[in-house]
Design a protein around this motif. Structure first.
Motif, short mmCIF file in Angstrom:
data_model
loop_
_atom_site.label_atom_id
_atom_site.label_comp_id
_atom_site.label_asym_id
_atom_site.label_seq_id
_atom_site.Cartn_x
_atom_site.Cartn_y
_atom_site.Cartn_z
N ILE A 136 -11.16 19.26 -26.18
CA ILE A 136 -10.83 18.30 -25.12
C ILE A 136 -11.57 18.73 -23.86
CG2 ILE A 136 -8.98 17.35 -23.68
CD1 ILE A 136 -7.05 17.85 -25.95
N TYR A 137 -12.34 17.81 -23.27
CA TYR A 137 -13.16 18.15 -22.11
C TYR A 137 -13.00 17.08 -21.02
CZ TYR A 137 -15.40 20.34 -26.16
OH TYR A 137 -15.64 21.02 -27.33
N VAL A 138 -12.88 17.53 -19.77
CA VAL A 138 -12.88 16.62 -18.63
C VAL A 138 -14.15 16.86 -17.82
CG1 VAL A 138 -11.74 15.94 -16.48
CG2 VAL A 138 -10.37 16.51 -18.49
N PHE A 139 -14.85 15.77 -17.51
CA PHE A 139 -16.07 15.82 -16.70
C PHE A 139 -15.98 14.79 -15.57
CE2 PHE A 139 -17.57 16.97 -20.97
CZ PHE A 139 -18.47 18.02 -20.74
N ASN A 140 -16.66 15.06 -14.46
CA ASN A 140 -17.03 13.98 -13.55
C ASN A 140 -18.09 13.17 -14.26
OD1 ASN A 140 -15.66 15.90 -11.89
ND2 ASN A 140 -16.57 14.95 -10.09
N TRP A 141 -17.94 11.84 -14.27
CA TRP A 141 -18.87 11.04 -15.05
C TRP A 141 -20.33 11.17 -14.59
CZ3 TRP A 141 -20.63 9.53 -19.22
CH2 TRP A 141 -21.52 8.46 -19.36
N PRO A 142 -20.65 11.16 -13.28
CA PRO A 142 -22.06 11.31 -12.90
C PRO A 142 -22.66 12.62 -13.41
CG PRO A 142 -20.78 10.51 -11.04
CD PRO A 142 -19.80 10.90 -12.10
N PHE A 143 -21.88 13.70 -13.38
CA PHE A 143 -22.36 14.98 -13.90
C PHE A 143 -22.60 14.91 -15.40
CE2 PHE A 143 -21.57 19.08 -15.90
CZ PHE A 143 -22.42 19.93 -15.20
N LEU A 144 -21.65 14.33 -16.13
CA LEU A 144 -21.80 14.25 -17.59
C LEU A 144 -22.97 13.35 -17.97
CD1 LEU A 144 -20.90 14.79 -20.48
CD2 LEU A 144 -19.20 12.95 -20.24
N ARG A 145 -23.14 12.25 -17.26
CA ARG A 145 -24.25 11.35 -17.58
C ARG A 145 -25.58 12.08 -17.51
NH1 ARG A 145 -24.56 8.37 -13.30
NH2 ARG A 145 -23.29 6.53 -13.74
N GLU A 146 -25.78 12.85 -16.45
CA GLU A 146 -27.02 13.60 -16.30
C GLU A 146 -27.17 14.67 -17.38
OE1 GLU A 146 -30.67 14.37 -14.98
OE2 GLU A 146 -29.39 12.74 -14.27
N LEU A 147 -26.05 15.33 -17.68
CA LEU A 147 -26.06 16.37 -18.73
C LEU A 147 -26.44 15.77 -20.08
CD1 LEU A 147 -25.26 19.42 -18.94
CD2 LEU A 147 -22.99 18.65 -19.67
N LEU A 148 -25.91 14.61 -20.39
CA LEU A 148 -26.20 13.96 -21.67
C LEU A 148 -27.67 13.55 -21.76
CD1 LEU A 148 -23.04 11.67 -21.93
CD2 LEU A 148 -23.57 13.62 -23.43
N ARG A 149 -28.23 13.08 -20.65
CA ARG A 149 -29.64 12.67 -20.68
C ARG A 149 -30.55 13.87 -20.86
NH1 ARG A 149 -28.85 7.90 -16.25
NH2 ARG A 149 -28.64 6.20 -17.76
N GLU A 150 -30.21 14.98 -20.22
CA GLU A 150 -30.99 16.21 -20.43
C GLU A 150 -30.90 16.66 -21.88
OE1 GLU A 150 -29.60 19.15 -17.71
OE2 GLU A 150 -30.18 18.00 -15.92
N ASP A 151 -29.68 16.60 -22.44
CA ASP A 151 -29.49 17.02 -23.83
C ASP A 151 -30.26 16.11 -24.79
OD1 ASP A 151 -27.83 18.52 -25.97
OD2 ASP A 151 -27.44 16.40 -26.41
N ALA A 152 -30.25 14.80 -24.54
CA ALA A 152 -30.94 13.86 -25.42
C ALA A 152 -32.44 14.13 -25.46
CB ALA A 152 -30.66 12.43 -24.98
N ALA A 153 -32.98 14.66 -24.34
CA ALA A 153 -34.42 14.92 -24.26
C ALA A 153 -34.80 16.27 -24.85
CB ALA A 153 -34.86 14.85 -22.80
#
Length: 423
Positions: free
Chosen positions: A208-225
């Motif tokens: 179970i993880y809680v993120f600020n959405w703007p932070f998670l969005r950027e993290l996900l895009r970095e991970d996808a690349a």
């Protein structure tokens, strides 16, 4: 997006439920359904616990990502969770892996399931995202975890179980300092680190993880690349935040919901036949460790319209009875003896049969003179007249799946194969 500071945190949050896994250790129970869609507790499905926790916590925006054999799960969500109203800013979106990114690309991992739906999460207009596994049994107030996340200014807050150190090797373990800041994330370590001030216990990840959405969005895009990533929260994203950001641990005991009857925080991964059987049978105890009768924190689900359970016949050797058992609506106990068992909706047990520590899923038919003990019976199975299970391990293993713990799983294909062999 500027935070809506005057609105409670749960209203500014969404729950993203990861429900795409098969749960292969449940063997034939997940041949036709994903693990989150497996039945539990007489009426519910496993996913109902995560969804109910979210609703009861005040979260009214949810998404459920599905992949493996999702029809049963999708149908359940449509039937049991269709009370959200868009005009009240309430949503439950079902997000099957649907080649939204590329024709050959399904969900590659838990993080990728969120990445492929970034535009949908954006449309929810939320500040915080709580990522949930859809396959555990527990009651938890997520708003308390989100509040800790905001108060500490964390980049990610990880829900953690307090477990004995010797048991922690089966989990991803958080190494924390005195302020519960995570300094290292260890996947199934041989020598798990203890908790400061409590060296006999360790903190294990609940997924179970809680993120600020703007932070998670950027993290996900970095991970996808990143071509070297497995696109998984536990393997890739959380260790990255631990190393380069602020990751905090949240103790489950601080937000676990207990009615007063429960003596300790309750969390179960019912990922094996033995664990699934034990957790269901535990509900028949005089004072069960999980209180399903707590109306202040209900487990919402799809409730079929059924007549009350019915018990008939009262002869000495043919008495419809149930002791220390849970019997759901639509059941007919016809001259059958039920002990320490859990019968789901519309189970019919016929005369002279006996059940002991049996978990019978919906619409099971128990034939006359059947003697069953320590069984899990899949939905819709017709148990033939006179079948005996649970008394001869070798005979049981010949026809059915018998676990190391001595629990027998019975499915209709197993019975059909037995009937064909015996003629």
């Amino acid at each position: 997006m500027a935070p809506h500071t005057s609105i409670r945190l749960s209203s500014r949050s969404m729950a993203f439920v990861l429900a795409g896994g098969r749960g292969s250790r449940l063997k034939e129970l997940t041949d036709r359904r994903a693990k989150p869609a497996v039945y539990f507790g007489g009426k519910a499905r496993i996913i109902d616990f995560a969804l109910s926790n979210a609703v009861n916590s005040g979260i009214r925006k949810m998404a459920v990502a599905t992949q493996y054999k999702a029809h049963s799960l999708i149908r359940h969500c449509q039937r049991g969770w269709n009370f959200f109203r868009a005009e009240r800013n309430e949503y439950l979106d079902i997000l099957p892996a649907s080649q939204r990114v590329a024709e050959d690309k399904w969900y590659l991992g838990t993080a990728d399931a969120v990445t492929q739906n970034i535009d949908i999460v954006d449309s929810y207009d939320v500040d915080y995202v709580i990522v949930l596994a859809g396959d555990h049994i527990y009651k938890m107030d997520y708003e308390k975890m989100i509040a800790q996340h905001v108060e500490t200014g964390a980049d990610v807050t990880v829900g953690c179980l307090t477990v004995p150190r010797e048991e922690a090797s089966a989990f991803g373990v958080m190494h924390v300092d005195e302020d519960l800041r995570i300094t290292d994330f260890l996947e199934k370590p041989a020598d798990p680190p203890g908790i400061p001030g409590d060296p006999a216990h360790a903190l294990a990840s609940m997924g179970i993880y809680v993120f600020n959405w703007p932070f998670l969005r950027e993290l996900l895009r970095e991970d996808a690349a990143n071509p070297d990533s497995t696109h998984d929260f536990g393997h890739d994203l959380i260790p990255k935040v631990v190393k380069g950001g602020k990751a905090m641990a949240h103790r489950f005991a601080d937000s676990c919901v207990m009615s007063g009857l429960e003596l300790a925080p309750y969390w179960r991964d019912v990922g094996t036949i033995d664990a699934f059987h034990a957790a269901n049978i535990d509900l028949t105890d005089f004072t069960p460790e999980l209180d399903l009768f707590d109306t202040s924190w209900p487990i919402w689900t799809y409730a079929e319209l059924t007549p009350p359970a019915k018990f008939i016949h009262d002869d000495e050797d043919r008495r419809g009875s149930a002791v220390s058992s849970l019997v759901s609506g639509g059941c007919i106990v016809s001259g059958s003896e039920i002990r320490n068992s859990l019968l789901f909706t519309s189970v019919h047990a016929h005369s002279y049969s006996s059940l002991y520590e049996v978990v019978a899923l919906p619409r099971v038919e128990i034939g006359e003179k059947a003697r069953l003990s320590r069984c899990v019976i899949d939905r819709g199975v017709h148990v033939p007249k006179g079948l005996v299970v649970g008394e001869d391990p070798e005979e049981d293993a010949k026809w059915f799946r018998r676990t190391e713990g001595g629990v027998v799983l019975i499915t209709q294909p197993m019975l059909d194969a037995r009937a064909a062999k015996l003629g």
